[in-house]
Design an enzyme around this catalytic site. Structure first.
Site, short mmCIF file in Angstrom:
data_model
loop_
_atom_site.label_atom_id
_atom_site.label_comp_id
_atom_site.label_asym_id
_atom_site.label_seq_id
_atom_site.Cartn_x
_atom_site.Cartn_y
_atom_site.Cartn_z
N LYS A 31 97.50 95.14 95.25
CA LYS A 31 97.81 95.20 93.77
C LYS A 31 96.72 94.21 92.95
CE LYS A 31 102.17 93.74 93.41
NZ LYS A 31 101.89 92.17 93.12
N ASP A 160 112.67 91.97 93.83
CA ASP A 160 112.58 90.73 94.50
C ASP A 160 113.67 89.98 93.54
OD1 ASP A 160 110.72 91.53 96.10
OD2 ASP A 160 109.13 90.39 95.41
N LYS A 200 105.66 110.04 103.25
CA LYS A 200 106.63 109.97 102.74
C LYS A 200 106.85 109.26 101.18
CE LYS A 200 109.83 111.72 105.60
NZ LYS A 200 110.47 112.90 105.12
N GLN A 205 109.67 106.82 95.34
CA GLN A 205 110.52 107.20 94.31
C GLN A 205 111.41 106.27 93.79
OE1 GLN A 205 112.41 111.01 95.24
NE2 GLN A 205 110.49 111.60 96.36
N CYS A 389 83.26 68.99 100.77
CA CYS A 389 84.48 68.28 100.43
C CYS A 389 84.99 67.41 101.82
CB CYS A 389 85.61 68.68 100.05
SG CYS A 389 86.75 67.84 99.03
N GLN A 393 82.81 64.20 103.57
CA GLN A 393 83.29 62.88 104.24
C GLN A 393 82.99 62.43 105.81
OE1 GLN A 393 87.32 63.04 102.76
NE2 GLN A 393 87.01 62.98 100.94
N GLU A 412 92.48 58.24 105.46
CA GLU A 412 93.34 59.29 105.52
C GLU A 412 93.93 59.60 106.65
OE1 GLU A 412 91.69 62.93 103.91
OE2 GLU A 412 93.78 64.09 104.16
N HIS A 514 83.37 71.59 95.53
CA HIS A 514 83.68 72.96 96.34
C HIS A 514 82.95 74.05 95.28
CE1 HIS A 514 87.15 71.99 98.80
NE2 HIS A 514 87.48 71.04 97.92
N GLU A 516 81.98 76.68 96.69
CA GLU A 516 82.60 78.08 96.85
C GLU A 516 83.33 78.57 95.73
OE1 GLU A 516 83.74 75.12 98.14
OE2 GLU A 516 85.83 75.45 98.92
N1 GLN Z 1 91.14 65.23 102.50
C1 GLN Z 1 90.00 64.88 101.75
C2 GLN Z 1 90.47 64.28 100.45
O1 GLN Z 1 91.69 64.50 100.10
C3 GLN Z 1 89.31 66.05 101.52
C4 GLN Z 1 89.92 67.15 100.35
C5 GLN Z 1 89.19 68.36 100.82
O2 GLN Z 1 88.46 68.67 101.46
N2 GLN Z 1 89.44 69.34 99.66
O3 GLN Z 1 89.74 63.58 99.64
#
Ligand code: GLN
Length: 537
Positions: A31, A160, A200, A205, A389, A393, A412, A514, A516
């Protein structure tokens, strides 16, 4: 239509026009791609098109949805975490969606409840109709500002549990702007039953009856089928649903989503679309045609990219990255073969087997060591590396470890304070809510003059989208540089690391951003273009 005619027309009442795309029978039959393809056609006719997704989920936004179940979380330039459909929209329409382009029930409820708590309803009872449905309509109007045609996709299928208020809202919308300014498109699935060898139409329908039950008789019915359906199938659905035969179209499966706009055109929708927007032009699909041909071609050369990742079971989890790689392959005239390398068990043999490594974004400790290993291998074996990202790191942790700081790690993942090459930034202590506490959306960066990355961008000042909570710890910059990386881009105040690169490797670039999210089939992001280019050198 000549542009001047169109401009005159736009000044008149009745613009923008609205196209509503709903689904019946089952979801996941394309869709969103159908909606985006209608946009491609209208854009190729010279209209300014915007597009929006309304999702009945109770989530406030898509930020905390599991990528395995739901696919990648897309981020708009103004920092909204959304469903991956917005990524398709941006790729198809080469435009920037915004925070109004993604509407989830949870966000709407939150807004209504906050308004109620602050006395905004002046003691009135607050109800789905009109309060929720009005809010949906407000969001639709807001997202359509400045466009000629605004497309709204309603997530899920009609019937739904969570959906009816959205369907009611789009029905009511015709009262607001005039029925003639709304085009309702219902996408249904027509299954092939192998035992009796027939298509079908009954589920379709029933789905159309469900939609009629909400007071909407669609202007277009798109029948999705596995293989091309005979015309009689569409005529049958038309006859049973009270819809003119010419408005029931067949869209069989096709190999590449980028060919769907051509399939949609072939289905005969143009006449209906043109009547709706009042034009008789043919869309100019030349650029799109060129890309589609390049993309489907089998090139002599194949390059293999190892995607070192955690979610290896769902291709949608990194869809912007894989689409950017494949589009970069098409324009570089190579086939791109993406091998998912499970970051939890990846080995040097895996790295040796591929032509280049890409470490995408990610959260949580699982697989982190594999990503550090990938960056280390790339630095030591001159293997092309693109880090995104978390991929940047982990490259910084790898470099710090190479400099002799063997215990380097990230906050982290539980590293002690004195080991944290990657740490929490001020004001992002995560207290309170988990959702929406990150650095999100567009942020500028200043690139180092003469760096590889500045050469690739052809600029010093760049802007990229972000989605992260942690930062490179400034205290460890000497170790990171000793380990083989140069800081090639920072935030304009110089406080945050935005890009790193290895001057001695063929291609080793990593960014906190990012890229991308900004790569489009017809306008591939230069970092992806150069990365893929470097793999066939
Ligand atoms: N986990 C990492 C942070 O929060 C990288 C985040 C990510 O790659 N989008 O900074």
């Amino acid at each position: 239509m000549k542009k001047s005619d169109k401009d005159r027309k736009l000044q008149r009442e009745g613009w923008p026009k609205y196209v509503f795309v709903t689904g019946g029978v089952l979801s996941g039959v394309g869709k969103g791609i159908t909606a985006a393809s209608l946009g491609v056609i209208l854009k190729a006719e010279g209209f300014k098109v915007s597009i929006q997704k309304c999702d009945p989920y109770l989530n406030v936004d898509a930020g905390l949805l599991n990528p395995v179940e739901h696919g990648e979380c897309f981020v708009t330039h103004d920092g909204k975490e959304t469903d991956l459909d917005l990524g398709h929209y941006e790729r198809f329409l080469d435009f920037e969606t915004n925070k109004y382009s993604s509407v989830l029930s949870g966000g709407l409820y939150q807004e209504l409840i906050e308004r109620e708590r602050s006395g905004g309803f002046h003691g009135k009872t607050v109800q789905m109709i009109p309060h929720f449905t009005d809010l949906v309509q407000e969001k639709i109007e807001k997202a359509s500002e400045g466009s000629d045609v605004h497309i709204v996709e309603i997530g899920g299928t009609v019937g739904d549990y969570e959906g009816p208020s959205f369907i009611e809202a789009i029905r009511l919308f015709a009262n607001r702007v005039g029925r003639e300014n709304c085009l309702y498109v219902h996408v249904v699935y027509v299954p092939w039953i192998n035992t009796s060898k027939e298509l079908k139409t009954k589920p379709a329908q029933n789905a159309l009856r469900d939609l009629r039950g909400f007071g909407i008789i669609p202007d277009v019915v798109v029948c999705r089928t596995e293989r091309s359906a005979p015309r009689s199938i569409c005529e049958k659905i038309a006859a049973f649903s009270g819809i003119p035969g010419e408005a029931v179209l067949n869209l069989p499966d096709i190999e590449s989503v980028y060919d769907v706009p051509f399939n949609v055109l072939k289905s005969g929708v143009l006449q209906i679309l043109n009547r709706f927007v009042g034009t008789d032009t043919e869309p100019n699909m030349a650029q799109w045609q060129e890309f589609s041909e390049l993309r489907s071609k089998k090139w002599e050369k194949t390059v293999k990219v190892g995607l070192v990742a955690k979610y290896v079971g769902n291709e949608d989890a990194y869809i912007c990255v894989t689409e950017a790689l494949k589009a970069a392959g098409a324009w570089n005239h190579v086939n791109v073969d993406i091998e998912y390398l499970n970051a939890e068990m990846v080995t040097d043999e895996d790295f040796a087997r591929v032509d280049g490594l890409l470490v995408p974004g990610g959260f949580g400790a699982r697989g982190a060591e594999g990503k550090i290993k990938a960056a280390t291998y790339a630095l030591e074996h001159d293997k092309p590396y693109l880090g995104i990202c978390l991929g940047m790191q982990m490259a910084c942790v790898a470099a710090a470890r190479r400099s002799g700081k063997g215990d380097a790690g990230a906050e982290e993942f539980g590293a002690k304070p004195e080991e944290r090459v990657i740490c929490l930034m001020d004001g992002q202590d995560g207290k309170g809510s988990t959702g929406g506490t990150m650095r999100l959306g567009d942020y500028p960066a200043k690139l180092k003059k003469g760096s590889k990355v500045a050469g690739i961008y052809g600029a010093i000042d760049v802007v990229e989208r972000h989605r992260h909570r942690y930062e490179v710890n400034q205290k460890f910059l000497p170790e990171i540089e000793q380990g083989g990386l140069v800081i090639s881009g920072t935030s304009p105040d110089g406080k945050l690391v935005e890009f790193v690169e290895s001057p001695s490797c063929r291609f080793f670039i990593a960014t906190q951003a990012h890229p991308e999210f900004r790569s489009r089939p017809l306008n591939v992001h230069p970092l992806f273009g150069e990365f893929v280019g470097s793999l066939s050198e």
